[in-house]
Design an enzyme around this catalytic site. Sequence first.
Site, PDB file in Angstrom:
ATOM      1  N   SER A 141       0.859  -1.199   0.000  1.00 43.67           N
ATOM      2  CA  SER A 141       0.000   0.000   0.000  1.00 43.67           C
ATOM      3  C   SER A 141       0.887   1.237   0.000  1.00 43.67           C
ATOM      4  O   SER A 141       2.028   1.195   0.457  1.00 43.67           O
ATOM      5  CB  SER A 141      -0.856  -0.021   1.274  1.00 43.67           C
ATOM      6  OG  SER A 141      -1.399   1.247   1.546  1.00 43.67           O
ATOM      7  N   TYR A 154      -2.199  -0.701  10.585  1.00 42.25           N
ATOM      8  CA  TYR A 154      -2.362  -1.133   9.187  1.00 42.25           C
ATOM      9  C   TYR A 154      -1.154  -0.690   8.357  1.00 42.25           C
ATOM     10  O   TYR A 154      -0.551  -1.493   7.633  1.00 42.25           O
ATOM     11  CB  TYR A 154      -3.649  -0.552   8.592  1.00 42.25           C
ATOM     12  CG  TYR A 154      -3.780  -0.809   7.106  1.00 42.25           C
ATOM     13  CD1 TYR A 154      -4.070  -2.087   6.633  1.00 42.25           C
ATOM     14  CD2 TYR A 154      -3.601   0.213   6.177  1.00 42.25           C
ATOM     15  CE1 TYR A 154      -4.179  -2.333   5.259  1.00 42.25           C
ATOM     16  CE2 TYR A 154      -3.718  -0.022   4.812  1.00 42.25           C
ATOM     17  CZ  TYR A 154      -4.007  -1.299   4.358  1.00 42.25           C
ATOM     18  OH  TYR A 154      -4.100  -1.541   3.011  1.00 42.25           O
TER      19      TYR A 154
HETATM   20  N1  NAP Z   1      -8.849  -0.604  -0.665  1.00 40.31           N
HETATM   21  C1  NAP Z   1      -7.813   0.203  -0.475  1.00 40.31           C
HETATM   22  O1  NAP Z   1      -7.943   1.410  -0.309  1.00 40.31           O
HETATM   23  C2  NAP Z   1      -6.426  -0.379  -0.514  1.00 40.31           C
HETATM   24  C3  NAP Z   1      -5.329   0.478  -0.685  1.00 40.31           C
HETATM   25  C4  NAP Z   1      -4.046  -0.042  -0.705  1.00 40.31           C
HETATM   26  C5  NAP Z   1      -3.857  -1.404  -0.558  1.00 40.31           C
HETATM   27  N2  NAP Z   1      -4.945  -2.222  -0.390  1.00 40.31           N
HETATM   28  C6  NAP Z   1      -4.714  -3.667  -0.222  1.00 40.31           C
HETATM   29  O2  NAP Z   1      -5.251  -4.335  -1.328  1.00 40.31           O
HETATM   30  C7  NAP Z   1      -5.602  -5.656  -0.930  1.00 40.31           C
HETATM   31  C8  NAP Z   1      -6.981  -5.970  -1.464  1.00 40.31           C
HETATM   32  O3  NAP Z   1      -7.911  -5.069  -0.923  1.00 40.31           O
HETATM   33  P1  NAP Z   1      -9.215  -4.592  -1.679  1.00 40.31           P
HETATM   34  O4  NAP Z   1      -9.241  -3.135  -1.637  1.00 40.31           O
HETATM   35  O5  NAP Z   1      -9.350  -5.275  -2.993  1.00 40.31           O
HETATM   36  O6  NAP Z   1     -10.344  -5.049  -0.648  1.00 40.31           O
HETATM   37  P2  NAP Z   1     -11.312  -6.284  -0.582  1.00 40.31           P
HETATM   38  O7  NAP Z   1     -12.194  -6.329  -1.766  1.00 40.31           O
HETATM   39  O8  NAP Z   1     -11.918  -6.260   0.759  1.00 40.31           O
HETATM   40  O9  NAP Z   1     -10.317  -7.509  -0.743  1.00 40.31           O
HETATM   41  C9  NAP Z   1      -9.712  -8.151   0.309  1.00 40.31           C
HETATM   42  C10 NAP Z   1      -9.836  -9.623   0.065  1.00 40.31           C
HETATM   43  O10 NAP Z   1      -9.190 -10.288   1.150  1.00 40.31           O
HETATM   44  C11 NAP Z   1     -10.068 -11.255   1.658  1.00 40.31           C
HETATM   45  N3  NAP Z   1      -9.887 -11.450   3.071  1.00 40.31           N
HETATM   46  C12 NAP Z   1     -10.001 -10.528   4.067  1.00 40.31           C
HETATM   47  N4  NAP Z   1      -9.792 -11.101   5.246  1.00 40.31           N
HETATM   48  C13 NAP Z   1      -9.527 -12.414   4.992  1.00 40.31           C
HETATM   49  C14 NAP Z   1      -9.215 -13.522   5.807  1.00 40.31           C
HETATM   50  N5  NAP Z   1      -9.114 -13.409   7.135  1.00 40.31           N
HETATM   51  N6  NAP Z   1      -9.034 -14.725   5.211  1.00 40.31           N
HETATM   52  C15 NAP Z   1      -9.134 -14.877   3.881  1.00 40.31           C
HETATM   53  N7  NAP Z   1      -9.411 -13.846   3.057  1.00 40.31           N
HETATM   54  C16 NAP Z   1      -9.607 -12.642   3.605  1.00 40.31           C
HETATM   55  C17 NAP Z   1     -11.437 -10.693   1.418  1.00 40.31           C
HETATM   56  O11 NAP Z   1     -12.367 -11.746   1.393  1.00 40.31           O
HETATM   57  P3  NAP Z   1     -13.762 -11.541   2.117  1.00 40.31           P
HETATM   58  O12 NAP Z   1     -14.288 -10.234   1.703  1.00 40.31           O
HETATM   59  O13 NAP Z   1     -14.486 -12.667   1.544  1.00 40.31           O
HETATM   60  O14 NAP Z   1     -13.459 -11.617   3.573  1.00 40.31           O
HETATM   61  C18 NAP Z   1     -11.280 -10.068   0.048  1.00 40.31           C
HETATM   62  O15 NAP Z   1     -11.488 -11.020  -0.958  1.00 40.31           O
HETATM   63  C19 NAP Z   1      -5.468  -5.713   0.590  1.00 40.31           C
HETATM   64  O16 NAP Z   1      -4.258  -6.348   0.934  1.00 40.31           O
HETATM   65  C20 NAP Z   1      -5.425  -4.251   0.982  1.00 40.31           C
HETATM   66  O17 NAP Z   1      -4.692  -4.045   2.171  1.00 40.31           O
HETATM   67  C21 NAP Z   1      -6.225  -1.741  -0.387  1.00 40.31           C
END
Ligand code: NAP
Length: 263
Positions: A141, A154
């Site tokens: 991130s 985080y």
């Molecule tokens: N969104 C942002 O602003 C942002 C910015 C920078 C980096 N990121 C990073 O990008 C990555 C993806 O995030 P995203 O934005 O695409 O959000 P997201 O749609 O919520 O994706 C996260 C994924 O991780 C899964 N997950 C969460 N907890 C879990 C657990 N305990 N066991 C197994 N799977 C789990 C979720 O599955 P379920 O929903 O089914 O639990 C979901 O499929 C993350 O690592 C996040 O830190 C996000």
Amino acid sequence: MATSKTVLITGGSSGIGYEMSIYFGQAGYRILWISKPPDELGQAADKLRAIFPDLELHTLCKDLSAPKAAQEAYEWAKQIATIDVLINNAGFGTYGFLPTIEMEEELAMIRLNVLTVYQLTRLFLDDMMARDAGTIINISSNSSFQPVARMITYASTKAFITHFSRGLQEELDLQGSKVRVMTVCPSAIQDTPFSKDMRGVKTFNGLAYTTAAEVAKDVWDGFEKGKTFQVTGTKMRFFYAIRRLVPYSLQQYLTRKETEWVD
Ligand SMILES: NC(=O)c1ccc[n+]([C@@H]2O[C@H](COP(=O)([O-])OP(=O)(O)OC[C@H]3O[C@@H](n4cnc5c(N)ncnc54)[C@H](OP(=O)(O)O)[C@@H]3O)[C@@H](O)[C@H]2O)c1
């Protein structure tokens, strides 16, 4: 559709994991997903299969923050196929001043964002190094670049991912290995479930927000070009490029503003 190669995506059923699956599906990869709630996993799998009827998609419903989850996930994936690309994408974030956040929630986040990523990287790295082939894509991130008030734990988990992944690429270079580690640093993504409880935080409409589709495109382009470090989104790349010219105090001031609740 040819399924000569295999990608394992943790958290593939939503957000950027799902969007990246579309690129790998288009390229004819066999896809393995590991995510948590079974309903969402099933619905997302149906959606992807409707786009790619010949896709070979395997899903595992697992809470990756559980202590033995990484080892179990590794064993499940290995019996299906050799993993050519591992994408450590599953992750979540907490928001607020430290004493206001449940400690158990942050411990689960540290286990998922740090320990599971470390363990899956170690397990698949051994196999990849033995074959002298393969790519590990670790989703970090832009919060990994500096301390982030209201998201300190985080941001710290992501600082680990960035340093660990970039350091590992250095070591692979030193050893002359063809295995590659790509570190991905997205800015705030407006349209993923990750941000649903944080829509009031300014950064999701702030200086450098992005979308899941933009992140996935940048990851795919970077992957194809053999990049090892990818800041995603045009706006974030601009801020990343000029940040060395900006004094630390100003960087922190802007970061504080970005994490204010403005709803
Ligand atoms: N969104 C942002 O602003 C942002 C910015 C920078 C980096 N990121 C990073 O990008 C990555 C993806 O995030 P995203 O934005 O695409 O959000 P997201 O749609 O919520 O994706 C996260 C994924 O991780 C899964 N997950 C969460 N907890 C879990 C657990 N305990 N066991 C197994 N799977 C789990 C979720 O599955 P379920 O929903 O089914 O639990 C979901 O499929 C993350 O690592 C996040 O830190 C996000």
